[in-house]
Every structure is written in structure tokens, then in C-alpha cells.
Design a protein around this motif. Structure first.
Motif, PDB file in Angstrom:
ATOM      1  N   ALA A  90       0.843  -1.198   0.000  1.00 45.42           N
ATOM      2  CA  ALA A  90       0.000   0.000   0.000  1.00 45.42           C
ATOM      3  C   ALA A  90       0.880   1.251   0.000  1.00 45.42           C
ATOM      4  O   ALA A  90       2.094   1.171   0.174  1.00 45.42           O
ATOM      5  CB  ALA A  90      -0.911  -0.018   1.222  1.00 45.42           C
ATOM      6  N   THR A 149       2.813  -0.648   3.909  1.00 47.47           N
ATOM      7  CA  THR A 149       2.393  -1.901   4.543  1.00 47.47           C
ATOM      8  C   THR A 149       2.044  -2.923   3.464  1.00 47.47           C
ATOM      9  O   THR A 149       1.694  -2.567   2.334  1.00 47.47           O
ATOM     10  CB  THR A 149       1.151  -1.725   5.449  1.00 47.47           C
ATOM     11  OG1 THR A 149       0.084  -1.179   4.647  1.00 47.47           O
ATOM     12  CG2 THR A 149       1.432  -0.800   6.620  1.00 47.47           C
ATOM     13  N   ARG A 202      -0.599  -5.420   2.272  1.00 48.22           N
ATOM     14  CA  ARG A 202      -2.047  -5.572   2.502  1.00 48.22           C
ATOM     15  C   ARG A 202      -2.559  -6.797   1.767  1.00 48.22           C
ATOM     16  O   ARG A 202      -2.302  -6.967   0.574  1.00 48.22           O
ATOM     17  CB  ARG A 202      -2.779  -4.345   1.971  1.00 48.22           C
ATOM     18  CG  ARG A 202      -2.422  -3.090   2.740  1.00 48.22           C
ATOM     19  CD  ARG A 202      -3.698  -2.470   3.253  1.00 48.22           C
ATOM     20  NE  ARG A 202      -3.451  -1.684   4.429  1.00 48.22           N
ATOM     21  CZ  ARG A 202      -4.357  -1.521   5.398  1.00 48.22           C
ATOM     22  NH1 ARG A 202      -5.538  -2.089   5.306  1.00 48.22           N
ATOM     23  NH2 ARG A 202      -4.078  -0.792   6.435  1.00 48.22           N
ATOM     24  N   GLY A 244      -7.967  -4.519   1.976  1.00 48.49           N
ATOM     25  CA  GLY A 244      -7.260  -5.657   2.552  1.00 48.49           C
ATOM     26  C   GLY A 244      -6.895  -5.415   4.007  1.00 48.49           C
ATOM     27  O   GLY A 244      -7.244  -4.383   4.580  1.00 48.49           O
ATOM     28  N   VAL A 245      -6.192  -6.362   4.611  1.00 51.64           N
ATOM     29  CA  VAL A 245      -5.745  -6.222   5.998  1.00 51.64           C
ATOM     30  C   VAL A 245      -4.220  -6.149   6.001  1.00 51.64           C
ATOM     31  O   VAL A 245      -3.560  -6.759   5.166  1.00 51.64           O
ATOM     32  CB  VAL A 245      -6.249  -7.402   6.874  1.00 51.64           C
ATOM     33  CG1 VAL A 245      -7.767  -7.379   6.989  1.00 51.64           C
ATOM     34  CG2 VAL A 245      -5.756  -8.751   6.340  1.00 51.64           C
ATOM     35  N   PRO A 246      -3.640  -5.375   6.953  1.00 49.18           N
ATOM     36  CA  PRO A 246      -2.175  -5.227   6.997  1.00 49.18           C
ATOM     37  C   PRO A 246      -1.510  -6.465   7.607  1.00 49.18           C
ATOM     38  O   PRO A 246      -1.898  -6.903   8.682  1.00 49.18           O
ATOM     39  CB  PRO A 246      -1.980  -4.010   7.907  1.00 49.18           C
ATOM     40  CG  PRO A 246      -3.188  -3.997   8.788  1.00 49.18           C
ATOM     41  CD  PRO A 246      -4.321  -4.606   8.004  1.00 49.18           C
TER      42      PRO A 246
END
Ligand code: GTP
Ligand code: SPV
Ligand code: MN
Length: 586
Positions: free
Chosen positions: A280, A284, A286, A384-386
Motif C-alpha cells: 500500500a 504496509t 495488505r 485488505g488487511v495489513p
């Protein structure tokens, strides 16, 4: 003017000659009429409507129960681009060979046009595929496993930006079965199988083999990884992604009921098989889960090992190749202690106790992800998630300790590249044979794995805080041949140690292979495990590792000059650390 999609559908129909073409909208009513049709012709058997509402059993052809890696090809222009670990055919030759198998293959059958999105509908990281198939079972499965139908067609519009996949059951003869990938054209051809990863083209064919090629070109990662969030007592959630080979515990780790729930640690599921990861703007990593459902291994799943899955399965689920009880409920080995009376096996024959199994060892359930009680509130987050940790793991009776942490990103890539695991029933062939399976991607990397290691190495400078990289092994065995570690919900204890390592709060021993927990740094309260067992789980055996180092060298030699220098360097450094340690031990 017709659209690129319409043109391709027409061209494919000219080749396969279906009696009818149906454009799927993904609606419940469409599913119901497909299910009715499958109930009539025996493709679906209905299950108990009171205990398993809207659930079905499908029995596949007994010769078609797992992925067939020997019949799976990467058809890149140059053989070197597929690399030494993939089967390869030149694109023109492959088409010439396999086109006749599609010729009039859908005669008397319906061609379903199945548009689907891999990833949340509104995510910039999502991608569109369209599968043409003559299998209603595939259509019903794709509806669970992806965002299928109108939602995908609306998003596609008149664009040509979709991955086409042509699929026909053909005659289901393995002699005439081919799973072909044309990565330069982003095209998939699959014929002769109706099973899982061979036939649900969004899954391994697109989301891993084609996507890994695209990801390398575009600077992101397509990995055979689960995604989970570990919640700590303060409510903070740390996301981790883990790559284990097929049938080595991804679904079970992603959907576990934590043994440390009373201490405030719980696990949230984002995905169970595939992760697409992008860097990202803030540096990070993601991850999104491109899938919308779980195609999970049934045997071994029960109310103790995985209550979340057992709860998820109680409605709107398709079961494939499991046993059937006299009350029309699904049954498999490891569901409960004894096979019930009146059980039918996966062939539909009465089960007798001298038989090896009622359910095929690779029997599966297909269930919408949203049905799991553990589903993360962020599982469809478009951004998304980190990811804070990447985990590699395999099935090793010896050698690999319960967990260790790599020294840095580059060493972590080496740890992933040297992964090995005992083979399982998820693919045809011998079971229990140790083979090298880098990053759990051996059967799924769409290009030369030496370049793939290079791509992993090239990600590091783009990341602000590269995730820590760990290796786990839930499958180490004692002298009695039994697993030393209880596994399943108890695996949260290992995740908690990783979290504390990420936060710099716990101790480890610096060993030649990486950082291994000290005996007191794992949270073991409430678990009955002897000091000897724990020591064995964490032991780094000099002799085993010397052999491992040698086997690794032999595997790497396959890649010749294409293997990145950094991987050679890490291999030499491991060898040196091992010999220093063995001198010290003498
Ligand atoms: P694919 O869907 O093929 O990619 O498999 P997967 O990696 O998701 O594996 P899954 O979680 O379905 O587990 C495969 C088999 O391993 C099942 O029979 C499980 O019961 C068993 N298993 C999973 N986790 C553990 C564990 O921690 N310990 C032990 N002993 N067995 C496990
Ligand atoms: C695997 O084999 O890794 C699976 C099942 O997840 S399949 O869809 O058949 O690839
Ligand atoms: Mn898998």
C-alpha cells in the motif's frame, strides 16, 4: 457491436457445440433450478432438510477425486520461463493437442457462462474471470467460491480485462485430461476433470498460476496462504498469512477456536487458501482473500478440532465424496469415534468396517465464507488487511521444530524456498513422501520458481516494515509415531509467541536455523505436555539438519544459474552456522 466476452463465448460455442448457452446471474433462484436439475440426474443427492437444510452431496467419478499435477501444464512461449518444477508445453503445440478434446465436447449439454470476481466486489485489487463450463456442479461451486454472476458482469462491462477459462468435463478419462495455462495470454483450458482445483478455474488456475505471473509483472504477490487476525486481550488485531501445502492445516488454523480464549486471544478468519498481497501507499503489505468460500478437507474435522467449521456446514453447503448416514447426513473419518450403522461410503455402497475409509481422504465441503462464526469483520475490506507476519509450514515427522523465526526477510525467503512436506491426498500420487515444496507453491507457481524467489527478494525494499517470517510444524512425531503437538486450537499458543516476537516482548534461542522459543517463552498453561515432549518439539538436530542442508542444495541445483545469488548466500551461511554448531557440540 458485440463485446470481447460475447465474441469469446461465441467462438467457444463454435468449438464445443453446446445445445444451449446459459449466462449465469448468480441468484438463489438460478441455484435452486440448477440444484433441482442435478437432483434429477443424480449429480446431487439431497441431505436431511431438517439438520442440513439446502445441503447436497456430490459423488465424483472415482478416477476424479483430486488435483492431477502430472496433467497440469504451464504453456509459456519459452520453456525456461515455466522452469524445472512445472510441466511445460509450447502454446501452439498445447492448443493443437488439446483443441480436439474440446471439439463438440458440449454436444447435448448446456454451456454455462460463469462471470466471477476474485476479491471483494469494490476492491482495487480484485480481478475478473469468466469460466465457460458444461458442469452444473462447477457452476454451483463457483457461486460459493467467488462473487459470481451479475455482480461480475456489471463490473466487467464491455471491457476485455478478464481471464477466460474454458472448461469441459469431456469424457472424464484421465488419458484425455489436461489443465493448461497460457500465462502470456492469461488463458486457461481445462478438460476431462470435474474436481476442485482442476475445474473451479478461479481457484488454483487463475488466483495462483495465472495471478502469480501477473503479480510478478505488476509487483504484487499471489500466494497459497490463509489470512487470519489474532486478537489480543486489549482488542488489538494482528494479521498473519500462512503458506502450508495442500491438506496441511490452512483451513484449520484460519478457522480455529482458540485454546487461549479465556486469556483474551482469539482468531478471526479472513481467508483459508489464497492471499493476494499488495504494497500500500504507506508501505504496509495488505492482503485480500480473492475467494468467497471455503473448499475444505472434511476428514479430521469435528466438534473438538474445529467447531467453527462444524457450525458453518449446517446449511447451504455442498459436500463432495463424503459418506452418507441412514438419516441422510454427511459423515467422514474423524467426525466422531465410530462409523454409524447403515452408513454408505463415498461410492454409494454400504460401508463395512474392514474398509479403509467411508469418505475419500480428499473429500471436501464447499461453504460460503460468511457462514463461519469466526469470519473477520474485515474479510471483505477492499483495502485488505495489513500483514505483520508470514508463516511457512509443512508436514514433517522430524527435522523442523514446532516453530522458529527467520533472522530477517532474506533469510525468511530462504526458509520458504527450502520448505518440504510429506505429500497428502489433495493430489493424486503417493501419500506421505517428503518433497520440497517452496512456499507451498510447487504445484501452483505459474513461472520459473528461481524467478519467484527473486520476486520475493525484490519485495523487501518496497516494504516499510517487512513482516517477520516464521516456520511452523504441527506434525512432528515421537518415537511412538504419534504427533507430539496437540495442534488445532492449541496452535494459538504458537501464534501468541509470534505476536510477542513481533512486539519484541519474548525470548528465543539463537540457533543455526533461526530463533527458536526458549522452553519458558511459550504459553503452556492449561496444556498437559511433558518437559521432554516440549524439548523434542523444539529440538534442532544437527544430523537431521546436515542432511536437510544437503537435500536443499540438490533441489536448488535444478535451477542452475537462474537461482538468485542471495539464495546461494543464505544456503552457504546456514551450512556455516551448522558446522560451527557441530564443532561447538563436540
Ligand atoms: P487444502 O485445502 O488442501 O489447501 O488444505 P489445508 O492446508 O487447508 O488443510 P486443512 O486445514 O484442511 O487440514 C488438512 C488435514 O490436516 C485435515 O485432516 C486436518 O484435520 C489436519 N490438521 C489440520 N491442522 C492440524 C493440526 O494442527 N494438527 C494435526 N495433527 N492435524 C491437523
Ligand atoms: C489444494 O489442493 O490445495 C486445495 C484443493 O485447496 S483444490 O481446489 O483441489 O486445489
Ligand atoms: Mn489449497
Amino acid at each position: 457491436m458485440s463485446t470481447p466476452l460475447e465474441n469469446w463465448v461465441e467462438e467457444s460455442a463454435r468449438l464445443t457445440r453446446p445445445s444451449k448457452i446459459v449466462w449465469c446471474d448468480g441468484s438463489q433462484s438460478e441455484f435452486e433450478s440448477l440444484a433441482d436439475e442435478m437432483l434429477r440426474d443424480g449429480t446431487f443427492l439431497d441431505l436431511n432438510p431438517h439438520t442440513y437444510p439446502r445441503c447436497y452431496l456430490h459423488r465424483s467419478n472415482p478416477n476424479d477425486v483430486a488435483r492431477t499435477e502430472g496433467l497440469t501444464f504451464i504453456c509459456s512461449t519459452r520453456k525456461e520461463d515455466a522452469g524445472p518444477t512445472n510441466n511445460w508445453m509450447a502454446p501452439a503445440e498445447a492448443k493443437e493437442k488439446v483443441r480436439p478434446l474440446f471439439h463438440a465436447a458440449m454436444k447435448g449439454r448446456t454451456m454455462y457462462v460463469v462471470p466471477y470476481i476474485m476479491g471483494p466486489a469494490n476492491s482495487p485489487y480484485s480481478k475478473i474471470g469468466v469460466e465457460l463450463t458444461d458442469s452444473p456442479y462447477v457452476v454451483a461451486s463457483m457461486r460459493i467460491m467467488s462473487r459470481m454472476g451479475k455482480v461480475a458482469l456489471d463490473q466487467l462491462g464491455n471491457s476485455a480485462d478478464f481471464v477466460p477459462g474454458l472448461h469441459s468435463l469431456g469424457d472424464l478419462n484421465p488419458e484425455r485430461r489436461f489443465i493448461l495455462h497460457f500465462p502470456e495470454e492469461r488463458l486457461i483450458w481445462s478438460v476431462g476433470s470435474g474436481y476442485g482445483g482442476n475445474a473451479l478455474l478461479g481457484k488454483k488456475c487463475f488466483a495462483l498460476r495465472i495471478a502469480s505471473w501477473m503479480a510478478r509483472e505488476q509487483g504484487w504477490m499471489a500466494e497459497h496462504m490463509l489470512i487470519l487476525g489474532l486478537e489480543d486481550p486489549s482488542g488489538k488485531v494482528t494479521y498473519m498469512a500462512a503458506a502450508f501445502p495442500s491438506a496441511c492445516g490452512k483451513t484449520n488454523l484460519a478457522m480455529m477456536v482458540s485454546a487461549l480464549e479465556s486469556q483474551g486471544y482469539r482468531v478471526w478468519t479472513v481467508g483459508d487458501d489464497i492471499a493476494w498481497m499488495h504494497v500500500a501507499a504507506d508501505g504496509t503489505l495488505r492482503a485480500i482473500n480473492p475467494e468467497a468460500g471455503f473448499f475444505g478437507v472434511a476428514p479430521g474435522t469435528n466438534a473438538k478440532t474445529n467447531p467453527n467449521v462444524m457450525a458453518a456446514l449446517r446449511h447451504d453447503t455442498i459436500f463432495t465424496n463424503v459418506g452418507l448416514t441412514s438419516s441422510r447426513e454427511p459423515w467422514w473419518e474423524g467426525m466422531d469415534a465410530n462409523a454409524p450403522n447403515g452408513l454408505m461410503d463415498w461410492h454409494g455402497k454400504p460401508y463395512s468396517a474392514d474398509q479403509t475409509a467411508a469418505a475419500h481422504p480428499n473429500s471436501r465441503y464447499t461453504v460460503p465464507a460468511a457462514q463461519s462464526p469466526s469470519i473477520s469483520p474485515h474479510w471483505e475490506d477492499p483495502a485488505g488487511v495489513p500483514i505483520s507476519a508470514l508463516i511457512f509450514g509443512g508436514r514433517r515427522a522430524r527435522v523442523a521444530p514446532l516453530v522458529y523465526e527467520s533472522r530477517d526477510w532474506r533469510h525468511g525467503v530462504f526458509v520458504g524456498a527450502t520448505m518440504a512436506s510429506e505429500t497428502t491426498a489433495a493430489a493424486t500420487g503417493a501419500v506421505g513422501v517428503t518433497r520440497r515444496d517452496p512456499m507451498a507453491m510447487l504445484p501452483f507457481c505459474g513461472y520459473n520458481m528461481a524467478d519467484y524467489f527473486g520476486h520475493w527478494l525484490a519485495m523487501e525494499p518496497k516494504l516499510k516494515n517487512p513482516p517477520k517470517i516464521f516456520h511452523v510444524n504441527w506434525f512432528r512425531r515421537g518415537a511412538d509415531g504419534k504427533f507430539l503437538w496437540p495442534g488445532y486450537g492449541e496452535n494459538v499458543r504458537v501464534l501468541k509467541w509470534m505476536l510477542e516476537r513481533i512486539e519484541g516482548r519474548t525470548a528465543a534461542d539463537d540457533t543455526p536455523i533461526g530463533f527458536v522459543p526458549t522452553a519458558s517463552s511459550l504459553t503452556l498453561d492449561g496444556l498437559r505436555i511433558s518437559r521432554e515432549t516440549l524439548a523434542e518439539l523444539l529440538r534442532v538436530d544437527g544430523g537431521d539438519w546436515a542432511e536437510e542442508e544437503k537435500a536443499t542444495g540438490e533441489f536448488f541445483a535444478k535451477f542452475g544459474a537462474r537461482l538468485p545469488a542471495a539464495i546461494h548466500h543464505e544456503h552457504r551461511a546456514l551450512g556455516e552456522r551448522l558446522s560451527r554448531a557441530s564443532v561447538g557440540a563436540r
